[in-house]
Design a protein around this motif. Sequence first.
Motif, short mmCIF file in Angstrom:
data_model
loop_
_atom_site.label_atom_id
_atom_site.label_comp_id
_atom_site.label_asym_id
_atom_site.label_seq_id
_atom_site.Cartn_x
_atom_site.Cartn_y
_atom_site.Cartn_z
N LYS A 141 0.83 -1.20 0.00
CA LYS A 141 0.00 0.00 0.00
C LYS A 141 0.87 1.26 0.00
O LYS A 141 1.90 1.30 0.66
CB LYS A 141 -0.91 -0.01 1.23
CG LYS A 141 -2.04 1.00 1.16
CD LYS A 141 -3.02 0.80 2.30
CE LYS A 141 -4.18 1.77 2.20
NZ LYS A 141 -5.17 1.57 3.29
N ASN A 142 0.45 2.24 -0.79
CA ASN A 142 1.15 3.52 -0.93
C ASN A 142 2.49 3.39 -1.65
O ASN A 142 3.31 4.31 -1.62
CB ASN A 142 1.38 4.19 0.44
CG ASN A 142 0.07 4.48 1.15
OD1 ASN A 142 -0.91 4.88 0.52
ND2 ASN A 142 0.05 4.28 2.47
N LYS A 143 2.71 2.27 -2.31
CA LYS A 143 3.93 2.08 -3.11
C LYS A 143 3.52 1.79 -4.55
O LYS A 143 2.80 0.82 -4.80
CB LYS A 143 4.77 0.91 -2.58
CG LYS A 143 5.34 1.12 -1.18
CD LYS A 143 6.14 -0.11 -0.76
CE LYS A 143 6.80 0.09 0.59
NZ LYS A 143 5.81 0.20 1.69
N PRO A 144 3.94 2.60 -5.52
CA PRO A 144 3.59 2.33 -6.91
C PRO A 144 4.32 1.09 -7.42
O PRO A 144 5.51 0.89 -7.16
CB PRO A 144 4.06 3.59 -7.65
CG PRO A 144 5.15 4.13 -6.79
CD PRO A 144 4.76 3.82 -5.38
N PHE A 157 -5.98 -11.54 -4.39
CA PHE A 157 -5.37 -10.29 -4.83
C PHE A 157 -6.41 -9.36 -5.44
O PHE A 157 -6.41 -8.15 -5.17
CB PHE A 157 -4.26 -10.55 -5.84
CG PHE A 157 -3.76 -9.28 -6.48
CD1 PHE A 157 -2.90 -8.44 -5.80
CD2 PHE A 157 -4.20 -8.90 -7.74
CE1 PHE A 157 -2.47 -7.25 -6.38
CE2 PHE A 157 -3.78 -7.73 -8.31
CZ PHE A 157 -2.90 -6.91 -7.63
N GLU A 158 -7.26 -9.90 -6.29
CA GLU A 158 -8.25 -9.06 -6.96
C GLU A 158 -9.13 -8.33 -5.95
O GLU A 158 -9.57 -7.21 -6.19
CB GLU A 158 -9.10 -9.91 -7.91
CG GLU A 158 -8.33 -10.47 -9.11
CD GLU A 158 -7.68 -9.40 -9.96
OE1 GLU A 158 -8.17 -8.24 -9.97
OE2 GLU A 158 -6.66 -9.69 -10.62
N GLN A 159 -9.39 -8.96 -4.81
CA GLN A 159 -10.18 -8.31 -3.78
C GLN A 159 -9.43 -7.16 -3.12
O GLN A 159 -10.04 -6.20 -2.64
CB GLN A 159 -10.58 -9.34 -2.71
CG GLN A 159 -11.53 -10.41 -3.23
CD GLN A 159 -11.83 -11.48 -2.20
OE1 GLN A 159 -11.46 -11.35 -1.04
NE2 GLN A 159 -12.49 -12.55 -2.63
N TYR A 160 -8.11 -7.24 -3.11
CA TYR A 160 -7.30 -6.22 -2.44
C TYR A 160 -6.76 -5.18 -3.42
O TYR A 160 -6.32 -4.11 -3.00
CB TYR A 160 -6.12 -6.89 -1.71
CG TYR A 160 -5.38 -5.94 -0.79
CD1 TYR A 160 -5.89 -5.62 0.47
CD2 TYR A 160 -4.19 -5.33 -1.20
CE1 TYR A 160 -5.24 -4.73 1.30
CE2 TYR A 160 -3.52 -4.44 -0.36
CZ TYR A 160 -4.06 -4.15 0.88
OH TYR A 160 -3.41 -3.27 1.70
N ARG A 161 -6.83 -5.46 -4.70
CA ARG A 161 -6.16 -4.63 -5.70
C ARG A 161 -6.56 -3.17 -5.65
O ARG A 161 -5.74 -2.29 -5.92
CB ARG A 161 -6.42 -5.19 -7.11
CG ARG A 161 -5.63 -4.49 -8.19
CD ARG A 161 -5.66 -5.25 -9.48
NE ARG A 161 -4.82 -4.64 -10.48
CZ ARG A 161 -4.46 -5.23 -11.60
NH1 ARG A 161 -4.88 -6.44 -11.87
NH2 ARG A 161 -3.69 -4.62 -12.47
N LYS A 162 -7.78 -2.88 -5.31
CA LYS A 162 -8.24 -1.48 -5.27
C LYS A 162 -7.49 -0.66 -4.22
O LYS A 162 -7.54 0.57 -4.24
CB LYS A 162 -9.74 -1.42 -4.99
CG LYS A 162 -10.17 -1.99 -3.65
CD LYS A 162 -11.68 -1.88 -3.47
CE LYS A 162 -12.14 -2.45 -2.14
NZ LYS A 162 -11.94 -3.90 -2.05
N ASN A 163 -6.79 -1.34 -3.31
CA ASN A 163 -6.07 -0.65 -2.24
C ASN A 163 -4.62 -0.30 -2.59
O ASN A 163 -3.94 0.35 -1.80
CB ASN A 163 -6.07 -1.51 -0.97
CG ASN A 163 -7.46 -1.76 -0.44
OD1 ASN A 163 -8.25 -0.82 -0.30
ND2 ASN A 163 -7.78 -3.00 -0.17
N ILE A 164 -4.16 -0.74 -3.75
CA ILE A 164 -2.77 -0.45 -4.14
C ILE A 164 -2.73 0.17 -5.52
O ILE A 164 -3.68 0.05 -6.30
CB ILE A 164 -1.88 -1.71 -4.09
CG1 ILE A 164 -2.38 -2.74 -5.10
CG2 ILE A 164 -1.84 -2.29 -2.69
CD1 ILE A 164 -1.47 -3.96 -5.19
#
Length: 256
Positions: A141-144, A157-164
């Motif tokens: 998170k917060n890292k491009p 991952f797909e569930q979390y992807r919106k957070n990165i």
Amino acid sequence: MLYLPLKKTIGLIATLAFLYSQIAHPQTQFSDCQVPIISGASNWYPYAYIDKNDIHRGIGYDVVNMVFADLNIPIQYKMGIPWSRTIKQVNEGHIDVLAANYWTEERAKNMHMSEEIANESLYVFTLKSNTFIFNEWKDLKNKPGVITRGIALGESFEQYRKNIYLREVNTHQQSFEMLNKGRVDYLLIAKNSAQPYLLKKENEDIIMLDKPINFYSIRISFSKKSPCIAIFEQFNQALTKRIKDGSVTKIISAYP
């Protein structure tokens, strides 16, 4: 001398001709799938890629060639298609067989997936001068970051992807270039796929973090909308035999 009635003689000849055709040409029993159309990735080393001579190579293609040869079924390759379009055409039945791909729940809805031919892990890669500790998704998170378009990362991952913040590019080469230029903090790529790039001098400052992000099972897949689905079980049985006799392991060992 014994003579058969004409109708019985014609029937016997027809039966013998049919039986001979099934023995000599077993694939004709699948009249709607005379020549399966095969496709796959073009830059996924060592599973499916195009070499410098513009020839499709890799574990997936070699396994497909071997098993269809065992079945005496001719095949035709359809290459040069972007990965996203390849998946779309498989889902629609315009491409019959995908030479190698990750098993995911989403893909299993549209494809029959074979026995596992290999497995691999996805890792985080960073510059030596800008590394960080990675243990779970939230550490990104917060890292491009950057990833090659079309890599299936799985449901979690797909569930979390919106957070990165994760950019997509067309090739692995572009991912490594972006990391070297400092435009991203990390790239996501499978360990085996990264090896050829890590050997290049321009990538000598890039390292792999210790903990894998995810584990993937690699399969050969048949489109559920293709007439060739009729031969999937036969293909899978022949593949299983080749896995058990060590032939698939031998193919894998040919790719360092």
